[in-house]
Design a protein around this motif. Structure first.
Motif, short mmCIF file in Angstrom:
data_model
loop_
_atom_site.label_atom_id
_atom_site.label_comp_id
_atom_site.label_asym_id
_atom_site.label_seq_id
_atom_site.Cartn_x
_atom_site.Cartn_y
_atom_site.Cartn_z
N SER A 30 0.98 -1.47 0.12
CA SER A 30 0.17 0.04 -0.24
C SER A 30 0.61 1.06 0.31
O SER A 30 1.56 1.47 1.20
CB SER A 30 -0.60 0.40 1.43
N THR A 31 0.81 2.14 -0.59
CA THR A 31 1.44 3.65 -0.69
C THR A 31 0.44 4.80 0.16
O THR A 31 1.89 5.54 -0.09
CB THR A 31 0.95 4.28 -2.29
N ASP A 32 -1.06 4.17 0.19
CA ASP A 32 -1.25 5.67 1.58
C ASP A 32 -1.55 4.93 2.76
O ASP A 32 -1.79 5.66 3.80
CB ASP A 32 -2.06 6.12 0.75
N GLY A 33 -1.40 3.46 2.48
CA GLY A 33 -1.11 3.00 4.45
C GLY A 33 -2.89 3.02 4.16
O GLY A 33 -3.53 1.68 5.03
N GLU A 34 -3.65 2.36 3.04
CA GLU A 34 -4.70 1.85 2.83
C GLU A 34 -4.83 0.96 2.43
O GLU A 34 -4.73 0.35 1.62
CB GLU A 34 -5.28 3.11 1.93
N ARG A 41 -7.44 0.30 6.95
CA ARG A 41 -5.82 0.66 7.38
C ARG A 41 -5.15 -0.87 7.59
O ARG A 41 -5.35 -1.13 7.57
CB ARG A 41 -5.81 1.27 8.29
#
Length: 291
Positions: A30-34, A41
């Motif tokens: 995941s690049t944004d934590g999602e 998360r």
């Protein structure tokens, strides 16, 4: 098995969750934590697994291994395990293994008792489950001719938004049956604020977004049941008909956001949600001739 060994529990390490650094399927990180489901998360799946068990309250008394919750989530805890192969510790959820005859993917839904389907529907609506499919509902034989359903895999419940709510049971005939008296009474006893406090007591302080989702979904379940709506009626409000078309609950939230002033308290916002929800549910109940 032939060696005399048997499964006792299922361990899900945090670092092996989908899109986590050690996920065994090789999914991109995941690049944004999602997480895989919107509003979740990476690394919180274990917490959500445990939360589903904690919030699965029994009808009477206190929950224990001998007194299961209403929906039958297997006992689940957050643990630290030592990985023999790598010589390191891993943190994750540990859930009691349930002997079963397969999952709901293996048979048609018409054989399932109404109450068994609806107990899972209640859990999924409350927790805004974003990943309820037939493969994570186990089928067990409870007596000679009675089937019992066991919900598992709750790593995508309690999301921060409603976009990915998915309920397999929505398409089953049992979801169109009204709640029975005992089930309706159980729904009436639910309290989202107490649930949030309970999770905090156990070590997980929900984010404001997750807490809002839990309050709104519980509100919807209780108001819908009071009006005699079925799990199908209520669940359809939470789930999108298509990927790009917003669900009715998302539209209700947008309407409430447009109706309040900037800086309005969360309490006032939820009161606005309640009023708008009442209007929508009353309209639906009249349409269905159930109110």
């Amino acid at each position: 098995d032939s060696s005399g060994e048997s499964n006792v529990a299922v361990f899900k390490p945090i670092d092996e969750e989908p899109m986590a650094k050690n996920n065994p399927r090789g999914l991109p990180l995941s690049t944004d934590g999602e997480g895989l489901k919107r509003g979740t998360r990476v690394g919180e799946g274990a917490l959500r697994e445990v939360a589903a068990y904690i919030l699965d309250h029994p009808v009477y008394g206190c929950k224990s291994c001998d007194v299961p919750g209403f929906s039958g989530v297997p006992p689940t805890a957050l643990v630290r395990c030592f990985h023999m192969g790598k010589g390191s510790n891993k943190v994750g959820s540990l859930q009691l293994f349930v002997d079963n005859n397969g999952s709901c993917e293996d048979m048609g839904p018409r054989a399932f008792p109404v109450k068994e389907v609806q107990k899972i529907a209640i859990l999924d609506i409350r927790l805004a489950n974003a990943d309820r499919h037939a493969g994570n509902i186990l089928v067990c034989q409870d007596g000679e001719d009675h089937l019992k359903l066991i919900p598992i895999d709750h790593g995508y419940c309690l999301p921060e938004k409603f976009e990915d709510c998915t309920f397999e049971w929505l398409y089953w005939p049992q979801a169109r049956e009204p709640f029975g008296p005992e089930t309706a009474a159980y729904i009436g006893s639910l309290d989202a604020d107490k649930d949030i406090a309970l999770l905090k007591f156990h070590g997980w302080a929900l984010s404001p977004q997750c807490a809002r989702v839990l309050r709104i979904s519980t509100m919807l379940l209780k108001k819908g049941a009071e009006r005699g709506l079925t799990p199908y009626d209520i669940g359809s409000i939470l789930c999108r008909q298509t990927v790009k078309k917003e669900s009715e609950i998302e539209a209700i939230i947008e309407e409430a956001e447009d109706a309040i002033l900037p800086g309005t308290s969360e309490e006032t916002f939820l009161e606005t949600i309640s009023e708008i929800m009442d209007f929508h549910l009353d309209k639906l109940a009249v349409k269905l001739k159930k109110f």
